[in-house]
Design a protein around this motif. Structure first.
Motif, mmCIF file in Angstrom:
data_model
loop_
_atom_site.group_PDB
_atom_site.id
_atom_site.type_symbol
_atom_site.label_atom_id
_atom_site.label_comp_id
_atom_site.label_asym_id
_atom_site.label_seq_id
_atom_site.Cartn_x
_atom_site.Cartn_y
_atom_site.Cartn_z
ATOM 1 N N ASP A 1 38.016 30.815 52.230
ATOM 2 C CA ASP A 1 37.711 32.026 51.458
ATOM 3 C C ASP A 1 38.530 33.221 51.944
ATOM 4 O OD1 ASP A 1 35.905 30.590 49.981
ATOM 5 O OD2 ASP A 1 34.125 31.400 50.997
ATOM 6 N N LEU A 2 38.624 33.385 53.270
ATOM 7 C CA LEU A 2 39.402 34.492 53.830
ATOM 8 C C LEU A 2 40.870 34.375 53.462
ATOM 9 C CD1 LEU A 2 37.848 34.793 57.402
ATOM 10 C CD2 LEU A 2 37.678 36.468 55.564
ATOM 11 N N THR A 3 41.411 33.164 53.574
ATOM 12 C CA THR A 3 42.813 32.948 53.238
ATOM 13 C C THR A 3 43.052 33.224 51.767
ATOM 14 O OG1 THR A 3 42.957 31.275 54.970
ATOM 15 C CG2 THR A 3 44.714 31.296 53.327
ATOM 16 N N GLN A 4 42.170 32.730 50.924
ATOM 17 C CA GLN A 4 42.315 32.958 49.488
ATOM 18 C C GLN A 4 42.241 34.448 49.170
ATOM 19 O OE1 GLN A 4 39.544 30.818 47.077
ATOM 20 N NE2 GLN A 4 40.377 31.606 45.169
ATOM 21 N N SER A 5 41.318 35.144 49.794
ATOM 22 C CA SER A 5 41.180 36.582 49.569
ATOM 23 C C SER A 5 42.450 37.332 49.985
ATOM 24 C CB SER A 5 39.981 37.101 50.354
ATOM 25 O OG SER A 5 39.881 38.486 50.257
ATOM 26 N N VAL B 1 45.204 36.527 47.485
ATOM 27 C CA VAL B 1 44.998 37.233 46.213
ATOM 28 C C VAL B 1 45.480 38.672 46.345
ATOM 29 C CG1 VAL B 1 43.208 38.180 44.684
ATOM 30 C CG2 VAL B 1 43.147 35.778 45.332
ATOM 31 N N ASP B 2 45.105 39.318 47.448
ATOM 32 C CA ASP B 2 45.564 40.684 47.680
ATOM 33 C C ASP B 2 47.081 40.736 47.818
ATOM 34 O OD1 ASP B 2 42.994 41.628 47.565
ATOM 35 O OD2 ASP B 2 42.736 41.771 49.743
ATOM 36 N N ALA B 3 47.655 39.756 48.488
ATOM 37 C CA ALA B 3 49.111 39.708 48.642
ATOM 38 C C ALA B 3 49.791 39.544 47.284
ATOM 39 C CB ALA B 3 49.508 38.572 49.580
#
Length: 164
Positions: free
Chosen positions: A30-34, A37-39
């Protein structure tokens, strides 16, 4: 560099960092995906940065620290009882030691854990850690010193477990 190329090249290392920071595979995903997504949303800024990997790593660290600050309002997984821990015992000493270290790290404050992970897992120097976390180098050194002292105190209090 395209976003897809960046993810292909650095996605796994970001996921591993998130796992070491959080100690939970699902939360790490979840942290990596978040962070990704921001990147993606700010890709022009990421590509323009001196080091796109460091830029996204900082996004990941910020997401982790933000999650830790908000945790009290979110769902919490149920703790496994002693019976479940006995069933999951692994005979490998290396696995036991690694798990003990994860447990000790989980007892630290999020900022202290982040400093130690960046220093010893990613092998970053104080300047790079300070830049990644948005603090001064002296704050990084002080936090690392206090965190290591706390880990030593935890280790002294916890009994040595027999693996046989």
């Amino acid at each position: 560099m395209t976003f897809e190329g960046f993810v292909a090249e650095h996605g796994q290392s970001l996921l591993r960092l998130a796992f070491v920071l959080s100690g939970n595979r699902q939360l790490a995903e979840d942290l990596t995906q978040s962070a990704l997504v921001d990147a993606y949303r700010h890709w022009s800024k990421v590509v323009a940065a001196r080091s796109p990997e460091a830029y996204v790593r900082r996004m990941l660290i910020n997401a982790h620290l933000s999650w830790r600050r908000r945790r009290w309002t979110s769902e919490r997984p149920a703790e496994l009882g002693d019976a479940a821990a006995d069933e999951m015992r692994d005979p490998s000493d290396a696995v036991v030691e690694r798990e003990n270290l994860r447990t000790l790290l989980a007892g630290l404050a999020p900022r202290a854990r982040t400093v130690l992970v960046l220093r010893y897992y990613l092998d970053l120097d104080d300047a790079a850690i300070a830049e990644a976390m948005g603090v001064t180098e002296s704050a990084v050194r002080a936090t690392a010193s206090r965190a290591l002292a706390r880990l030593r105190g935890f280790a002294a209090l916890s009994p040595v477990k027999e693996t046989r």
